[in-house]
Design a protein around this motif. Structure first.
Motif, mmCIF file in Angstrom:
data_model
loop_
_atom_site.group_PDB
_atom_site.id
_atom_site.type_symbol
_atom_site.label_atom_id
_atom_site.label_comp_id
_atom_site.label_asym_id
_atom_site.label_seq_id
_atom_site.Cartn_x
_atom_site.Cartn_y
_atom_site.Cartn_z
ATOM 1 N N VAL A 148 -9.409 0.699 -19.749
ATOM 2 C CA VAL A 148 -9.315 -0.705 -19.313
ATOM 3 C C VAL A 148 -8.288 -0.589 -17.908
ATOM 4 N N THR A 149 -8.725 -1.122 -16.925
ATOM 5 C CA THR A 149 -8.071 -0.962 -15.642
ATOM 6 C C THR A 149 -7.194 -2.328 -15.643
ATOM 7 N N LEU A 150 -6.046 -2.162 -15.698
ATOM 8 C CA LEU A 150 -5.113 -3.454 -15.420
ATOM 9 C C LEU A 150 -4.500 -3.539 -14.160
ATOM 10 N N GLU A 191 0.812 -1.411 0.167
ATOM 11 C CA GLU A 191 0.029 -0.191 0.006
ATOM 12 C C GLU A 191 0.873 1.356 -0.032
ATOM 13 N N ALA A 192 2.012 1.121 0.710
ATOM 14 C CA ALA A 192 2.860 2.401 0.915
ATOM 15 C C ALA A 192 3.530 2.595 -0.667
ATOM 16 N N ILE A 193 3.868 1.482 -1.186
ATOM 17 C CA ILE A 193 4.458 1.645 -2.644
ATOM 18 C C ILE A 193 3.711 2.223 -3.521
ATOM 19 N N ALA A 194 2.446 1.797 -3.454
ATOM 20 C CA ALA A 194 1.345 2.170 -4.627
ATOM 21 C C ALA A 194 1.385 3.531 -4.455
ATOM 22 N N GLU A 195 0.781 4.069 -2.974
ATOM 23 C CA GLU A 195 0.721 5.543 -2.709
ATOM 24 C C GLU A 195 2.153 6.151 -3.298
ATOM 25 N N VAL A 215 -0.449 5.161 -7.692
ATOM 26 C CA VAL A 215 -1.360 4.143 -8.143
ATOM 27 C C VAL A 215 -2.299 3.519 -7.187
ATOM 28 N N GLU A 216 -3.242 3.013 -7.612
ATOM 29 C CA GLU A 216 -4.294 2.284 -6.651
ATOM 30 C C GLU A 216 -3.698 1.046 -6.310
ATOM 31 N N PHE A 217 -4.023 0.539 -5.082
ATOM 32 C CA PHE A 217 -3.616 -0.676 -4.556
ATOM 33 C C PHE A 217 -5.028 -1.350 -4.256
ATOM 34 N N ARG A 218 -4.920 -2.563 -4.944
ATOM 35 C CA ARG A 218 -6.122 -3.684 -4.741
ATOM 36 C C ARG A 218 -5.963 -4.858 -4.457
ATOM 37 N N GLU A 219 -6.618 -5.392 -3.474
ATOM 38 C CA GLU A 219 -6.223 -6.749 -3.096
ATOM 39 C C GLU A 219 -6.954 -7.872 -4.046
ATOM 40 N N LEU A 220 -6.474 -8.753 -4.638
ATOM 41 C CA LEU A 220 -7.036 -9.717 -5.649
ATOM 42 C C LEU A 220 -7.077 -11.149 -5.153
#
Length: 65
Positions: free
Chosen positions: A59-61, A13-17, A21-26
């Motif tokens: 498209v969101t990847l 999450e810190a790296i994404a911030e 970019v957005e962080f999403r758990e998949l």
């Protein structure tokens, strides 16, 4: 992480911030078939991406690095 000061999710999450970019758990994500069809499997494999959602304009990847 090995020392237990931060867990993996918090680090990601810190790296994404930091990258803006957005962080999403998949873990429990199910990609709709119509979204999968926007990108050929060999392209997704070549670029290491997974289509998450799509509309008429974008498209969101998901990417893993």
């Amino acid at each position: 992480m090995r020392l237990g000061f931060v867990n993996e999710k918090a680090l990601l999450e810190a790296i994404a911030e930091k990258l803006g970019v957005e962080f999403r758990e998949l873990d429990h994500f199910s990609c709709p078939l119509e979204v999968i069809r926007v990108l050929q499997a060999r392209q997704a494999t070549r670029y290491g991406v997974l289509p998450l959602e799509a509309d008429d304009n974008s498209v969101t990847l998901a990417v893993a690095n």
